[in-house]
Design a protein around this motif. Structure first.
Motif, mmCIF file in Angstrom:
data_model
loop_
_atom_site.group_PDB
_atom_site.id
_atom_site.type_symbol
_atom_site.label_atom_id
_atom_site.label_comp_id
_atom_site.label_asym_id
_atom_site.label_seq_id
_atom_site.Cartn_x
_atom_site.Cartn_y
_atom_site.Cartn_z
ATOM 1 N N TRP A 99 0.842 -1.207 0.000
ATOM 2 C CA TRP A 99 0.000 0.000 0.000
ATOM 3 C C TRP A 99 0.870 1.246 0.000
ATOM 4 C CZ3 TRP A 99 -0.581 4.145 3.323
ATOM 5 C CH2 TRP A 99 -1.691 4.958 3.112
ATOM 6 N N GLN A 101 3.844 1.532 -1.206
ATOM 7 C CA GLN A 101 4.462 1.648 -2.525
ATOM 8 C C GLN A 101 3.485 2.196 -3.558
ATOM 9 O OE1 GLN A 101 5.727 -2.425 -2.866
ATOM 10 N NE2 GLN A 101 7.759 -2.023 -2.014
ATOM 11 N N ARG A 102 2.210 1.881 -3.407
ATOM 12 C CA ARG A 102 1.199 2.428 -4.325
ATOM 13 C C ARG A 102 0.868 3.875 -3.986
ATOM 14 N NH1 ARG A 102 -1.381 -2.457 -3.075
ATOM 15 N NH2 ARG A 102 -2.896 -1.312 -1.819
ATOM 16 N N GLU A 103 0.806 4.190 -2.714
ATOM 17 C CA GLU A 103 0.326 5.492 -2.260
ATOM 18 C C GLU A 103 1.370 6.600 -2.409
ATOM 19 O OE1 GLU A 103 -2.538 8.084 -0.808
ATOM 20 O OE2 GLU A 103 -2.768 5.934 -1.272
#
Length: 220
Positions: A99, A101-103
């Motif tokens: 999460w 890494q995505r955010e």
């Protein structure tokens, strides 16, 4: 947000100088001009006063965030090195790192507020600007998404008022995920989730042991 404003009491010495004002001036000068590349380079006063520093994200690892400290005024000779930042009061669950890494964006600017440190890492509250007047505390948001569990806040005295103030806020964020069946709380019933939190809370476990020993001693 969770970031703190720590009041400073001014003390006047025999020469009529405001000692803490001088100390604050020194601290502010270091904040402006010094680039930190190692946790032990940071003055202990910074940690005690919960100073907030800005940085730029480089890597997200299982151990924490690798961040480049960015002083307000960039020195002419800027040393290289990254600080490892642990999210204070948070124990990441499966999916938490993904999460993040995505955010977070590459070279994401952020602020980190010092709560504790050891020779290898800093324990911090981390704040990310999300546009306009909105900022997000990563520690809180991970709990709110059900991607972490509230844990002991390393670096702060366990009995201090500040510790319990922050821990209470983190538990509230976690409870929102529990109520909404988010993340790690999705597959369990509400009563099962509450029971798991109680059984995994070391403080409550120690309290139960104390009560049990007390009852045994009174029955003798």
């Amino acid at each position: 947000p969770l970031f703190l404003k720590v009041p400073v009491k001014l003390v006047t010495n025999k020469d009529g100088l405001r000692i803490n004002s001088i100390n604050n001036l020194i601290i502010n000068n270091i904040k402006i001009t010094t680039k930190f590349t190692n946790p032990l380079e940071i003055p202990v006063e910074f940690v005690e006063k919960n100073v907030k520093l800005r940085g730029k994200l480089h890597h997200i690892t299982e151990k924490g965030l690798e961040v480049e400290h960015i002083p307000i005024s960039i020195p002419f000779i800027s040393p290289e090195g990254l600080l490892l930042i642990r999210l204070a009061g948070v124990e990441l669950a499966a999916g938490g790192t993904a999460w993040l890494q995505r955010e977070l964006l590459p070279k994401q600017p952020l602020w980190f507020q010092l709560l504790g440190r050891d020779s290898s890492a800093l324990d911090c509250l981390v704040l990310v600007h999300k546009g306009g007047f909105f900022s997000m505390c990563l520690n809180e948001e991970l709990l709110r998404q059900g991607l972490a569990r509230a844990a002991r806040i390393e670096g702060l005295p366990h009995h201090s008022r500040l510790y319990w103030k922050l821990h209470k806020r983190l538990l509230r964020a976690e409870l929102k995920a529990v109520k909404k069946n988010k993340g790690i709380w999705k597959e369990q019933s509400y009563s099962e989730r509450i029971q798991e939190r109680i059984s995994s809370n070391k403080f409550l476990q120690r309290l139960k042991q104390f009560v049990s020993r007390f009852r045994s001693s009174t029955e003798r």
